[in-house]
Design a protein around this motif. Structure first.
Motif, mmCIF file in Angstrom:
data_model
loop_
_atom_site.group_PDB
_atom_site.id
_atom_site.type_symbol
_atom_site.label_atom_id
_atom_site.label_comp_id
_atom_site.label_asym_id
_atom_site.label_seq_id
_atom_site.Cartn_x
_atom_site.Cartn_y
_atom_site.Cartn_z
ATOM 1 N N THR A 81 42.582 69.406 34.771
ATOM 2 C CA THR A 81 42.820 68.290 35.690
ATOM 3 C C THR A 81 43.983 67.447 35.181
ATOM 4 O O THR A 81 44.467 67.637 34.057
ATOM 5 C CB THR A 81 41.556 67.425 35.842
ATOM 6 O OG1 THR A 81 41.755 66.467 36.880
ATOM 7 C CG2 THR A 81 41.217 66.706 34.550
ATOM 8 N N THR A 146 39.433 59.315 34.902
ATOM 9 C CA THR A 146 39.422 60.736 35.237
ATOM 10 C C THR A 146 39.224 61.591 33.993
ATOM 11 O O THR A 146 38.461 62.571 33.997
ATOM 12 C CB THR A 146 40.728 61.123 35.949
ATOM 13 O OG1 THR A 146 40.791 60.427 37.203
ATOM 14 C CG2 THR A 146 40.807 62.613 36.210
ATOM 15 N N ALA A 150 35.914 64.013 33.381
ATOM 16 C CA ALA A 150 36.123 65.457 33.205
ATOM 17 C C ALA A 150 35.610 65.915 31.844
ATOM 18 O O ALA A 150 35.005 66.996 31.725
ATOM 19 C CB ALA A 150 37.605 65.793 33.355
#
Length: 353
Positions: A81, A146, A150
């Motif tokens: 990601t 984020t 993750a």
């Protein structure tokens, strides 16, 4: 379950340190309650080599900044990601004297890695920059939320995450290690931010909590660069702008405040006077800063195997990649961290030890 190290907290410090240990083949477990990670999850994640009113290189910049982008890029590849955004920072000059000073400083040794370009005239009509400004490189921001989400999923998939509140009363000291409710670890590392202040092991450390607030808002001006003077202004991928940050050592009450919002909007108007169409979000966090603004690395002075990797304050994104390598050297080889960040600097002046 038996591990080499039990890490308390999966904020940015716990995430990076556990990653480094796993890369070296060590067995780790992480205890974390995501709702307790307000400092890491709310932080804007800016990394900036030139800071302060006098525009000086940030502390230890030449050591810190070569580690930042390689480490977070490695984590992006591992997790599949994106959360690292390489962005130049444009910092307007306040006057002609400042412009002249920085025209000369760009030729000084040690500054070249951080300067992209000097502008002597206005660059952005939308911003207040009549004297031009300096464009910095080796800068950008990290979408910490984020990254943490993750990496949390990665830990869960590998059965390495205990998603619960850490209860220190359940920690049993054994010969050569520790037992935490059936989990056996050779060492334990406190990466839990201000939670360490309540620990029986590290309450003696002089944390100095700092509250910070940021806004996500909508303005028509959407530059590629981060604009930074008085406040930083980041153009986000969703079309909004992020503006921050406030710093207060006094008002540590929970929740965002009207005073902080007004302070940010007033400073933004002096930098980018375009109308603010709406405020999408107003968030806050309490940073685990320290009195001397240096992080805490080290082993407890009386209990072998109990360590701390903490106190990174507002510059965790910049500090943690480099100092996590130093912490690994201590955990695996017994190498002492440098004096400036070693908790020895505290315990030698503390009457409890």
């Amino acid at each position: 379950m038996e591990v080499d190290f039990l890490l308390i907290g999966q904020g940015l410090a716990g995430t990076v340190l556990s990653h480094r240990l796993l890369q070296l083949g060590k067995k780790v477990a992480v205890i974390d309650l995501p709702s307790a990670n307000q400092s890491s999850r709310i932080a804007a994640g800016l990394y900036n080599p030139i800071t302060g009113k006098k525009m000086v290189k940030t502390w230890n910049a030449d050591l810190l900044f070569p580690e930042i982008e390689p480490l977070y890029s490695e984590l992006e590849e591992l997790l599949g990601t994106t959360f690292l955004y390489r962005k130049n920072i444009y910092r307007p000059f306040l006057n002609i004297e400042e412009q002249n000073e920085w025209m000369g400083k760009t030729g000084e040794p040690g500054f070249e890695p951080y300067f992209e370009k000097i502008f002597s005239k206005e660059v952005y009509p939308e911003a207040v920059n009549p004297f031009g400004g300096i464009l910095l490189k080796n800068s950008g921001y990290l979408d910490i939320n984020t990254l943490l989400s993750a990496y949390s999923a990665f830990l869960k998939n590998n059965n390495l995450l205990l998603e619960e509140k850490f209860e220190e009363d359940f920690l049993e000291v054994l010969e050569g290690g520790f037992n935490y409710q059936g989990l056996y670890a050779k060492g334990i590392v406190y990466c839990n931010g201000l939670g360490a202040m309540k620990s029986r092991y590290f309450s003696f450390l002089p944390f100095a909590p700092v509250k910070g607030e940021i806004l996500d808002l909508v303005q028509d001006f959407y530059p590629e660069e981060i604009i930074n003077r008085g406040v930083f202004r980041i153009s986000l991928p969703n079309g909004n702008q992020r503006v921050g940050s406030t710093y207060t050592w006094h008002d540590l009450d929970q929740g965002p405040t009207e005073n902080a919002k007004n302070e940010l909007l007033e400073k933004l108007e002096k930098l980018v006077p375009a109308p603010v169409h709406s405020i999408q979000n107003h968030r806050y966090g309490i940073r685990p800063a320290t009195k001397d603004r240096k992080p805490f690395l080290g082993e407890h002075p009386a209990v072998s195997g109990v360590y701390i990797f903490n106190g990174f304050g507002a510059k965790g994104v910049s500090l943690i990649p480099f100092y996590s390598k130093m912490m690994v050297e201590m955990l695996l080889n017994g190498d002492q961290p440098e004096k400036e960040v070693n908790i020895d600097r505290i315990k030698k002046h503390n009457s409890n030890f």
